[in-house]
Write a protein that holds these residues in place. Structure first.
Motif, short mmCIF file in Angstrom:
data_model
loop_
_atom_site.label_atom_id
_atom_site.label_comp_id
_atom_site.label_asym_id
_atom_site.label_seq_id
_atom_site.Cartn_x
_atom_site.Cartn_y
_atom_site.Cartn_z
N GLY A 76 2.51 63.42 -42.15
CA GLY A 76 2.32 63.54 -43.60
C GLY A 76 1.72 62.35 -44.33
O GLY A 76 1.69 62.32 -45.55
N TRP A 77 1.26 61.35 -43.60
CA TRP A 77 0.62 60.20 -44.26
C TRP A 77 -0.43 59.60 -43.33
O TRP A 77 -0.49 59.90 -42.15
CB TRP A 77 1.64 59.14 -44.66
N GLY A 78 -1.24 58.73 -43.91
CA GLY A 78 -2.25 58.03 -43.14
C GLY A 78 -2.90 56.99 -44.01
O GLY A 78 -2.42 56.68 -45.12
N THR A 79 -4.00 56.44 -43.53
CA THR A 79 -4.79 55.52 -44.35
C THR A 79 -6.19 56.10 -44.48
O THR A 79 -6.71 56.74 -43.57
CB THR A 79 -4.86 54.10 -43.74
N LEU A 80 -6.76 55.87 -45.62
CA LEU A 80 -8.10 56.33 -45.92
C LEU A 80 -8.94 55.09 -46.20
O LEU A 80 -8.57 54.26 -47.04
CB LEU A 80 -8.06 57.26 -47.14
N GLU A 87 -6.62 52.37 -48.21
CA GLU A 87 -5.40 52.69 -48.93
C GLU A 87 -4.53 53.65 -48.13
O GLU A 87 -5.02 54.46 -47.36
CB GLU A 87 -5.70 53.29 -50.31
N LYS A 88 -3.24 53.51 -48.34
CA LYS A 88 -2.28 54.40 -47.71
C LYS A 88 -2.17 55.65 -48.58
O LYS A 88 -2.08 55.56 -49.80
CB LYS A 88 -0.92 53.71 -47.59
N ASP A 143 -3.01 62.05 -51.61
CA ASP A 143 -2.32 61.49 -52.77
C ASP A 143 -2.04 60.02 -52.48
O ASP A 143 -1.58 59.68 -51.38
CB ASP A 143 -0.99 62.21 -53.01
N PRO A 144 -2.28 59.13 -53.45
CA PRO A 144 -2.02 57.71 -53.21
C PRO A 144 -0.53 57.47 -52.96
O PRO A 144 0.32 58.11 -53.57
CB PRO A 144 -2.45 57.03 -54.51
N LEU A 145 -0.23 56.57 -52.06
CA LEU A 145 1.14 56.12 -51.83
C LEU A 145 1.24 54.70 -52.34
O LEU A 145 0.28 53.94 -52.26
CB LEU A 145 1.48 56.15 -50.34
#
Length: 153
Positions: A76-80, A87-88, A143-145
């Motif tokens: 459910g998350w990553g870096t772009l 950004e995470k 979505d930004p974390l």
């Protein structure tokens, strides 16, 4: 027997080139580098993706179940990353009923990607046909974390 479409042989080489250019600070076109922890190893796995911008949100679409899709669903998350900016992000899969408008934007915003959907999925390149492919094409929103600093702030 797999029903997964076969990707062109040269795609791995091109993906590595796009990742290398990004790491040198060169972002171009619609390309970003999405890195997601592997669902078994936890090791970050990177792949180039074309990001769509719709109503102030960022999305990515794919034509089938890739390894990054399976990893994104699990973690459910990553870096772009685009050039030097990284950004995470939360990687949130859209339900089928919300995918159509985003898929319809793909031919407009990523015309260079349409030929892959046409060839691999026999999907004509018009926005209405793309929107109708919602049940078979995963769509994710980024979505930004919050970024965590060393002092926890």
């Amino acid at each position: 027997m797999s029903t997964q479409p076969t990707l062109p042989q040269w795609l791995k080489v091109m993906n590595r080139l796009i990742i290398a250019l990004n790491h040198l600070g060169i972002g171009f076109g619609t390309w970003y580098i999405l890195s997601i922890p592997g669902r078994k190893t936890g090791k970050m796995r990177s792949t180039p993706v074309s990001v769509l911008h719709v109503n102030g949100q960022r999305y990515v679409v794919t034509g089938f179940e890739t390894q990054w899709v399976k990893n994104a669903r699990k973690v459910g998350w990553g870096t772009l990353r685009r050039g030097w900016k990284k950004e995470k992000v939360a990687v949130v899969e859209l339900p089928v009923e919300e995918r159509g408008p985003i898929l319809g934007e793909f031919p407009r915003q990523v015309p260079h990607g349409v030929k892959y959907f046409e060839k691999l999925l026999s999907l004509p390149g018009d926005p209405e046909t793309f929107a109708a492919a919602a049940p078979r094409c995963p769509v994710f929103r980024f979505d930004p974390l919050p970024q965590i600093t060393r002092d926890g702030q």
